[in-house]
Design a protein around this motif. Structure first.
Motif, mmCIF file in Angstrom:
data_model
loop_
_atom_site.group_PDB
_atom_site.id
_atom_site.type_symbol
_atom_site.label_atom_id
_atom_site.label_comp_id
_atom_site.label_asym_id
_atom_site.label_seq_id
_atom_site.Cartn_x
_atom_site.Cartn_y
_atom_site.Cartn_z
ATOM 1 N N THR A 49 -13.962 -11.108 6.758
ATOM 2 C CA THR A 49 -12.795 -10.735 5.946
ATOM 3 C C THR A 49 -11.799 -11.892 5.942
ATOM 4 O OG1 THR A 49 -11.611 -9.791 7.825
ATOM 5 C CG2 THR A 49 -13.074 -8.299 6.588
ATOM 6 N N SER B 81 -20.095 -9.786 10.802
ATOM 7 C CA SER B 81 -20.623 -9.682 9.451
ATOM 8 C C SER B 81 -22.034 -10.250 9.339
ATOM 9 C CB SER B 81 -19.694 -10.407 8.463
ATOM 10 O OG SER B 81 -18.424 -9.806 8.440
ATOM 11 N N PHE C 237 -14.185 -5.595 11.395
ATOM 12 C CA PHE C 237 -14.038 -4.533 10.405
ATOM 13 C C PHE C 237 -15.320 -4.284 9.598
ATOM 14 C CE2 PHE C 237 -9.707 -6.184 10.913
ATOM 15 C CZ PHE C 237 -9.055 -5.013 11.290
ATOM 16 N N LYS C 238 -16.140 -5.317 9.366
ATOM 17 C CA LYS C 238 -17.241 -5.174 8.405
ATOM 18 C C LYS C 238 -18.500 -5.811 8.984
ATOM 19 C CE LYS C 238 -16.198 -5.565 4.122
ATOM 20 N NZ LYS C 238 -15.820 -6.068 2.774
ATOM 21 N N ASN D 191 -17.686 -0.570 6.716
ATOM 22 C CA ASN D 191 -16.364 -0.799 7.305
ATOM 23 C C ASN D 191 -16.122 0.202 8.424
ATOM 24 O OD1 ASN D 191 -14.983 -2.913 5.652
ATOM 25 N ND2 ASN D 191 -15.514 -1.482 4.019
ATOM 26 N N TYR E 287 -3.139 -3.099 3.585
ATOM 27 C CA TYR E 287 -3.980 -2.002 4.051
ATOM 28 C C TYR E 287 -3.409 -0.658 3.577
ATOM 29 C CZ TYR E 287 -4.943 -6.077 6.914
ATOM 30 O OH TYR E 287 -5.208 -7.334 7.317
ATOM 31 N N ASP F 162 -15.018 -11.530 11.838
ATOM 32 C CA ASP F 162 -15.846 -11.104 10.718
ATOM 33 C C ASP F 162 -15.523 -11.982 9.509
ATOM 34 O OD1 ASP F 162 -13.459 -10.214 9.721
ATOM 35 O OD2 ASP F 162 -13.886 -8.073 10.083
ATOM 36 N N LYS G 269 -8.965 -3.004 3.150
ATOM 37 C CA LYS G 269 -10.034 -2.912 4.144
ATOM 38 C C LYS G 269 -11.197 -2.060 3.612
ATOM 39 C CE LYS G 269 -8.363 -5.315 7.579
ATOM 40 N NZ LYS G 269 -8.994 -6.588 7.934
ATOM 41 N N ARG G 270 -10.867 -1.142 2.683
ATOM 42 C CA ARG G 270 -11.908 -0.286 2.101
ATOM 43 C C ARG G 270 -12.276 -0.697 0.678
ATOM 44 N NH1 ARG G 270 -10.188 5.832 2.919
ATOM 45 N NH2 ARG G 270 -8.271 5.087 1.901
#
Length: 812
Positions: free
Chosen positions: A182, A210, A236-237, A243, A44, A180, A77-78
């Motif tokens: 990820t 998600s 997170f997503k 995000n 991250y 999610d 994460k981005r």
């Protein structure tokens, strides 16, 4: 004066504490460590909530070990697609090409581990990789199979969190996990469902963020009822790819849930989530760094096992406990409660305890100083009264209560200063070391006390008895009468006629006695004692249980012996030895069958009969024995390389060399290094090595025999029970001593020699006759089947070049 004493005592203690403090700090400051480099790759960015804790834990270990830490962030994460991975790869590769090489890599969380696995050969080839924060157990297991990877997995304690949640809400029927798509979320979901079978009373479900937009998710969360245990794992997503941060996710959960939200990881607790048993990212970082230090300090990566137990602990928000009326008795004792107001004592507990300890210390110090002042006079009085005790400690032996060497020296000096003639007698026990080694030092001390009791009986105005130390005693004879001196010596000898009984065991002791007269043998106390000591050790070397008076010749012998020892030490250090070789001839071929290696000094005309006993006495014989072995085997290799037919070489082995417990291994190595077969080495021993028929001696001989070394009994016929040795020694050859052969030739009694040869042959031993100097001796012994001959009739000991000329057909 009293106040001065108090101040001196106080400042003395303070000064001691200051010295101890600075000594420790200075020693730490001076410690020098080699700087090593470690790279931490985070999945991250630096703002992600778990990352600072991980870095802090890693630094807590690495920095105090002088290890430099660099950090790189993937920010996955981005940005997590092939292009972002390629950009990160290229940038990292560029940096690594410009910086000092890294000694180890630490990767944090699943994306960084996958990156390290994908690009190991390109970026991290041969570099140890330690991972942490891994939710995907399969990925962690696969990485751990790589010989360069190990680490610690992030087990989210889901089982414990569901168990504590069920305690808090025993009416619950559902366990729902928020996840999610990820990599972290996939790993979380696998862990969640892996424990499903352990909770038969609960149905396991999940909400995949998600699959919804975050707006749709809000209505889903609002429909979660009181029968549900809700766990926030990954969020997170959403399905649009949007995000959000952990803080943003916590805001959604706080506003749109009606039940406690449990958390198995950091973030949100104290801001609206209840909490639970969660991973300590600081502890995870610390453990990972400790694994790195093990590897940097020499452990292989494969030997550092993967840690499967996460360092987790319970953390709850006290406000949420109150909000949902959770019974505080159900909270585990070791839990950390956030937002729990504590009283002043609890809040400042450490400071208060430290303050109280300082006050207590000061009170105790004042009491001690006051007590010291009150007791000062009493102490001074006691010190004066203890003077006699201290004097006794300084001048008397603690074991026997006899005067010690210091007291004896003082008394002797007084007699010398008076101009009185007398004598100093030194008594040394023979073989006392054997008592200590076999029966123990305590038993030996009891014998010394028994001997002291007998010696004390002769102590009077004319005889002053003291302990010199160890197993030695001193007698000061205050008389000019030789008759009185001899009477005292006889008394001392008679003391040892009867045994000394200790623990119902009678011990017969012998003693050697040395006598020095004053002023004839010296006018200084130290010198007279040293002369008596010299005479006593001369008595020991002369067969023990003797009494000798000091003579100037003894001192000269001692000096000569010390000079020889110095010569031997220099010879060992500076290549001052050489080997000569005396051939022994075969009766069958008339040619040299082998050679006996004999050591000589290169630059000193000191015969072996003189320097070998000195070497045995001072312990140098072990190093000399190894030198002879190495040189002889090396010479065999040289002759072999020159194409000469190999012939055995005999090496003389002293009984003192038995102390060289590694000799057999040393011999094996020398033979191996020089590629020489053991059959070309023959070890010659004498009867003195067999006097005690010790088990260790026999083991030594059998070890030589088993490795293929030949063993010869040298100087046969000079001992007391030679024929007996033939029945149990694992040997190949008997060497008849020159004195035995000369004796039977003088008596014209060769039949006795023939019988010895016949006996040896019946036992499969070969016979060598030593000291052959006449043709008559050779012919007579050959006629009675003697196998080999050695002596000046055939050849004196020769240098290597002479051996090669004569016996390897290299005459000019």
């Amino acid at each position: 004066m009293k106040n001065n004493i108090m101040l001196r005592g106080m400042w003395g203690k303070v000064l001691l504490l200051i010295i101890m403090f600075f000594s420790l700090n200075i020693s730490d400051a001076l410690a020098e460590n080699e700087v090593r480099n470690v790279l931490f790759i985070s999945s991250y960015n630096e703002n992600f909530i778990t990352v600072p804790y991980q870095i802090e834990g890693i630094k807590s270990v690495l920095l105090k070990n002088n290890v430099q830490l660099d950090v790189e962030y993937m920010d996955s994460k981005r940005f997590y697609d092939e292009e972002s991975r390629r950009i990160f790869h290229d940038l990292l590769k560029y940096k690594m090409s410009k910086l000092a090489a890294y000694d180890a890599i630490i990767v944090g969380d699943d994306n960084a581990l996958q990156f390290a696995m994908d690009f190991q050969e390109d970026l991290f080839n041969g570099i140890p990789v330690v991972f942490l924060g891994i939710n995907d157990f399969k990925r962690a297991g696969l990485a751990n199979k790589n010989k360069y990877m190990t680490g610690i997995i992030e087990e989210t304690s889901l089982k414990e969190n569901i168990e504590i949640a069920y305690k808090f809400n025993s009416k619950a029927t559902r366990a729902v996990a928020i996840v999610d798509n990820t990599l972290t979320g996939i790993g979380d979901m696998e862990q969640f469902y892996s424990i499903k079978d352990e909770f038969k009373e609960l149905s396991f479900e999940h909400i995949n963020t998600s699959e919804y937009t975050f707006e749709e998710l809000e209505s889903v969360l609002e429909n979660v009822g009181d029968d549900t245990i809700l766990l926030y794992l990954s969020m997170f997503k959403d399905k649009t790819g949007k995000n959000i941060t952990i803080d943003e996710a916590v805001e959604i959960l706080k506003k749109h849930t009606k039940v406690p939200v449990y958390r198995a990881s950091i973030g949100g607790v104290g801001n609206g989530l209840l909490g639970g048993k969660m991973v300590s990212y600081f502890d995870s970082g610390e453990i990972a760094a400790q694994m790195v230090m093990k590897i940097l300090n020499g452990s292989s990566v494969e030997s550092v096992e993967m840690v499967t137990d996460s360092p987790n602990r319970y953390i709850f928000d006290y406000n949420i406990i109150k909000k949902y009326n959770i019974d505080e008795k159900l909270i585990p004792e070791e839990s950390v409660l956030i937002n729990n107001k504590v009283d002043i004592f609890e809040q400042y507990r450490e400071y208060i305890i430290i303050t109280l300890l300082i006050i207590f210390f000061l009170v105790v110090l004042l009491m001690v100083l006051a007590y010291d002042a009150i007791k000062q006079r009493k102490i001074e009085k006691e010190l004066m009264e203890s003077h006699e005790k201290l004097d006794k400690i300084a001048h008397f032996d603690f074991l026997t209560n006899l005067p010690n060497r210091i007291k004896f020296k003082e008394c002797l000096k007084e007699e010398i200063d008076k101009g009185i003639s007398g004598a100093v007698i030194m008594i040394g026990l023979d073989n006392f070391k054997k008592i200590n080694n076999t029966l123990g030092h305590e038993y030996g001390n009891m014998i010394l006390k028994k001997i002291t009791d007998r010696l004390s009986k002769i102590a009077d105005e004319k005889h002053f008895v003291a302990r010199h130390g160890g197993d030695e005693f001193l007698i000061l004879v205050r008389s000019e009468s030789k008759q009185e001196l001899f009477r005292c010596i006889n008394l001392l000898k008679n003391l040892f006629h009867e045994g000394f009984v200790v623990d119902n065991r009678e011990n017969h002791m012998k003693a050697s006695i040395g006598v020095a007269l004053f002023p004839d043998d010296g006018t200084e106390a130290e010198k007279i004692i040293a002369n008596a000591d010299t005479a006593m050790y001369k008595a020991k070397r002369s067969g023990k249980s003797n009494c000798l008076f000091y003579t100037i010749q003894m001192k000269e012998e001692l000096l000569a012996r010390n000079n020889i020892e110095t010569v031997l030490r220099e010879a060992l250090k500076n290549d001052g030895f050489k080997l000569v070789y005396q051939p022994y001839m075969s009766s069958q071929t008339g040619e040299a069958a082998g050679y006996e290696a004999l050591i000589r000094l290169k630059n000193h005309n000191i015969p072996p009969s003189v320097f070998i006993p000195v070497a045995e006495e001072c312990g140098l014989i072990i190093n000399i024995g190894r030198y002879v072995t190495y040189e002889a085997v090396s010479q065999l290799r040289k002759w072999k390389q020159q194409g000469y037919e190999p012939k055995p070489i005999s090496l003389n082995f002293s009984c003192k060399q038995l102390k060289d417990t590694q000799y057999v291994e040393c011999l094996k190595k020398i033979l191996k290094d020089n590629e020489i077969e053991p059959e070309y080495i023959e070890i010659e021993i004498t009867e003195s090595i067999l006097l005690e028929k010790a088990e260790s001696t026999m083991d030594f001989l059998y070890n030589l025999k088993n490795m293929g070394i030949k063993i010869a009994l040298d100087d046969f016929g000079t001992g007391f029970s030679s024929l007996n040795y033939l029945t149990y020694i694992p040997m190949n050859k008997v060497k008849l001593d020159k004195s035995l052969i000369d004796k039977f030739f003088e008596l014209n009694n060769l039949s006795a020699v023939e019988n010895i040869i016949s006996l040896a042959h019946s036992l499969n031993f070969q016979i060598t006759a030593e000291g052959i100097e006449e043709l008559k001796q050779y012919e007579s012994l050959r006629n009675i089947d003697c196998d080999y001959f050695q002596g000046y009739y055939f050849s004196k000991p020769l240098e290597v070049i002479e051996i090669e000329k004569i016996y390897f057909n290299k005459q000019e």
